[in-house]
Design a protein around this motif. Sequence first.
Motif, PDB file in Angstrom:
ATOM      1  N   SER A   1      32.740  40.268  46.864  1.00  0.00           N
ATOM      2  CA  SER A   1      31.733  39.874  47.848  1.00  0.00           C
ATOM      3  C   SER A   1      30.594  40.880  47.887  1.00  0.00           C
ATOM      4  CB  SER A   1      32.384  39.741  49.228  1.00  0.00           C
ATOM      5  OG  SER A   1      31.438  39.350  50.202  1.00  0.00           O
ATOM      6  N   LEU A   2      30.922  42.167  47.846  1.00  0.00           N
ATOM      7  CA  LEU A   2      29.891  43.200  47.831  1.00  0.00           C
ATOM      8  C   LEU A   2      29.129  43.185  46.507  1.00  0.00           C
ATOM      9  CD1 LEU A   2      31.930  46.133  49.445  1.00  0.00           C
ATOM     10  CD2 LEU A   2      30.451  44.462  50.573  1.00  0.00           C
TER      11      LEU A   2
ATOM     12  N   PRO B   1      27.539  37.210  51.526  1.00  0.00           N
ATOM     13  CA  PRO B   1      26.522  36.630  50.641  1.00  0.00           C
ATOM     14  C   PRO B   1      25.672  35.567  51.338  1.00  0.00           C
ATOM     15  CG  PRO B   1      28.587  36.863  49.456  1.00  0.00           C
ATOM     16  CD  PRO B   1      28.882  37.159  50.894  1.00  0.00           C
ATOM     17  N   CYS B   2      26.293  34.716  52.132  1.00  0.00           N
ATOM     18  CA  CYS B   2      25.531  33.674  52.829  1.00  0.00           C
ATOM     19  C   CYS B   2      24.693  34.282  53.958  1.00  0.00           C
ATOM     20  CB  CYS B   2      26.480  32.624  53.376  1.00  0.00           C
ATOM     21  SG  CYS B   2      25.895  30.916  53.174  1.00  0.00           S
ATOM     22  N   ILE B   3      25.182  35.328  54.578  1.00  0.00           N
ATOM     23  CA  ILE B   3      24.389  36.034  55.593  1.00  0.00           C
ATOM     24  C   ILE B   3      23.148  36.648  54.947  1.00  0.00           C
ATOM     25  CG2 ILE B   3      24.391  38.051  57.110  1.00  0.00           C
ATOM     26  CD1 ILE B   3      27.318  37.414  57.751  1.00  0.00           C
ATOM     27  N   PHE B   4      23.311  37.185  53.752  1.00  0.00           N
ATOM     28  CA  PHE B   4      22.156  37.709  53.019  1.00  0.00           C
ATOM     29  C   PHE B   4      21.154  36.598  52.747  1.00  0.00           C
ATOM     30  CE2 PHE B   4      20.093  38.434  48.899  1.00  0.00           C
ATOM     31  CZ  PHE B   4      19.394  39.603  49.175  1.00  0.00           C
ATOM     32  N   ALA B   5      21.635  35.404  52.380  1.00  0.00           N
ATOM     33  CA  ALA B   5      20.738  34.276  52.143  1.00  0.00           C
ATOM     34  C   ALA B   5      19.977  33.905  53.409  1.00  0.00           C
ATOM     35  CB  ALA B   5      21.538  33.080  51.628  1.00  0.00           C
TER      36      ALA B   5
ATOM     37  N   ILE C   1      24.904  27.697  45.329  1.00  0.00           N
ATOM     38  CA  ILE C   1      26.306  27.819  45.726  1.00  0.00           C
ATOM     39  C   ILE C   1      26.760  29.237  45.395  1.00  0.00           C
ATOM     40  CG2 ILE C   1      28.670  27.019  45.328  1.00  0.00           C
ATOM     41  CD1 ILE C   1      27.593  24.280  44.728  1.00  0.00           C
ATOM     42  N   LEU C   2      27.361  29.895  46.363  1.00  0.00           N
ATOM     43  CA  LEU C   2      27.828  31.271  46.209  1.00  0.00           C
ATOM     44  C   LEU C   2      29.348  31.303  46.353  1.00  0.00           C
ATOM     45  CD1 LEU C   2      25.188  32.984  48.554  1.00  0.00           C
ATOM     46  CD2 LEU C   2      24.996  32.571  46.087  1.00  0.00           C
ATOM     47  N   MET C   3      29.997  32.144  45.584  1.00  0.00           N
ATOM     48  CA  MET C   3      31.444  32.305  45.742  1.00  0.00           C
ATOM     49  C   MET C   3      31.884  33.632  45.136  1.00  0.00           C
ATOM     50  SD  MET C   3      32.635  29.257  43.174  1.00  0.00           S
ATOM     51  CE  MET C   3      32.197  29.223  41.427  1.00  0.00           C
ATOM     52  N   ALA C   4      32.777  34.299  45.839  1.00  0.00           N
ATOM     53  CA  ALA C   4      33.296  35.597  45.418  1.00  0.00           C
ATOM     54  C   ALA C   4      34.819  35.592  45.492  1.00  0.00           C
ATOM     55  CB  ALA C   4      32.737  36.718  46.304  1.00  0.00           C
TER      56      ALA C   4
END
Length: 403
Positions: free
Chosen positions: A196-197, A229-233, A321-324
Amino acid sequence: MTHPRGVLVGRSRVDRTSSLASLGLWNNVKDAGRLRCPKHKALRPSNNISSSASGWGWDQPPDDQEAVNKRRRCLVVGRPDLSEIKPPKPQSALSRDQKSRQQWSLRNQVSNRSGYSHHQGQEFDQPEPPLPPPPPCVEVLPSQKSPSGKFTVEPVELRGLTLLKGRVSTQEVFTLSNSDLVPGKYEGGLKLWEGSLDLVKALSSEVQNGHLSFAGKRVLELGCGHGLPCIFACIEGAAAIHFQDFNAEVLQCLTIPNVNANVPSFQPPALQETKCDTGTEIHFFAGDWREVHNLLPYAQNTEKDVNVSSGQNPDPHYDIILMAETVYSISTLQHLYELINKCITRPHGVVYLAAKKHYFGVGGGTRRFLSVVEKDGVLVSSMVAEVADGSSNVREVWKLSFK
């Protein structure tokens, strides 16, 4: 009468004596006076036994011919009569090592999402045990934030960007202690994974280099957990950010409070709304990847799947789409890829994946997932970053886009 050829051929005399002793026949033969072995150092014919090139034989048949025949059969085949051997008694309890081997698969799934196994470097791609039915797919409203459990935050520095990561107790939420995941029940959403980081750092670099823009985009994070990641977006101006996790409890106890901590405008009275003061649309969804697309606002449901083959999207879909750390289990890779196909905007949508190159013990990893992507032949992959800091298995960030 001459004994059949080959009874004791191919062994030394000492070995022949040992063989007879191991078969339990040496005393019977010696006591009968048919063979004698002074000091047990050699096997010699007695006066009652004739030796010839054709083998060993008795010049006089014994009284119990059936017993002799049984001995002969044993000697000819070189093993005792199995009918007289009793099987070992079953153990009342498994040994410690046996228990450890039986628990191998589950222990690896619980501990190896972090990238290490109990036998580092060995790959075990054995079929995984069947999982219990997944929890129902539901949308979790911001107002459903769990009031129970102690939620604390601490800062995380990511290349000049400071985000807050929350912390809750797995024991309090799932009554589990020291568990990264329990397949089918808890998929590790309460832990902040390294991927995630890595993903946030890679996204920041992509934005700075002009390769990516979140402004006005619809963003979906799969397996969100903390949702960094979505918070960064959201901070970068995304029009919609949607969080998905396997467990509703993770969204209620961790994701929603973490969004509150990082996005000040997403606070009461906005908790009853699905938008923050900046106008970003925020939703939270829980469920299994095989079914959650039916809830996602920007995904194809079953009735619309016919449009996938045409390459046309009648309704808006997710631009990014983001995924970690979502590709650790082999059994879910195909379901994950199918969900991406139902959610991504064609032909300009992109996917960013951060994960370990290989998850020892459970067989998943970036390369295993990329093989699924390549087999379909719709998306192409390119590496964005590689992290080999020695703290875990090699980690990678990949970008998927349409050909």
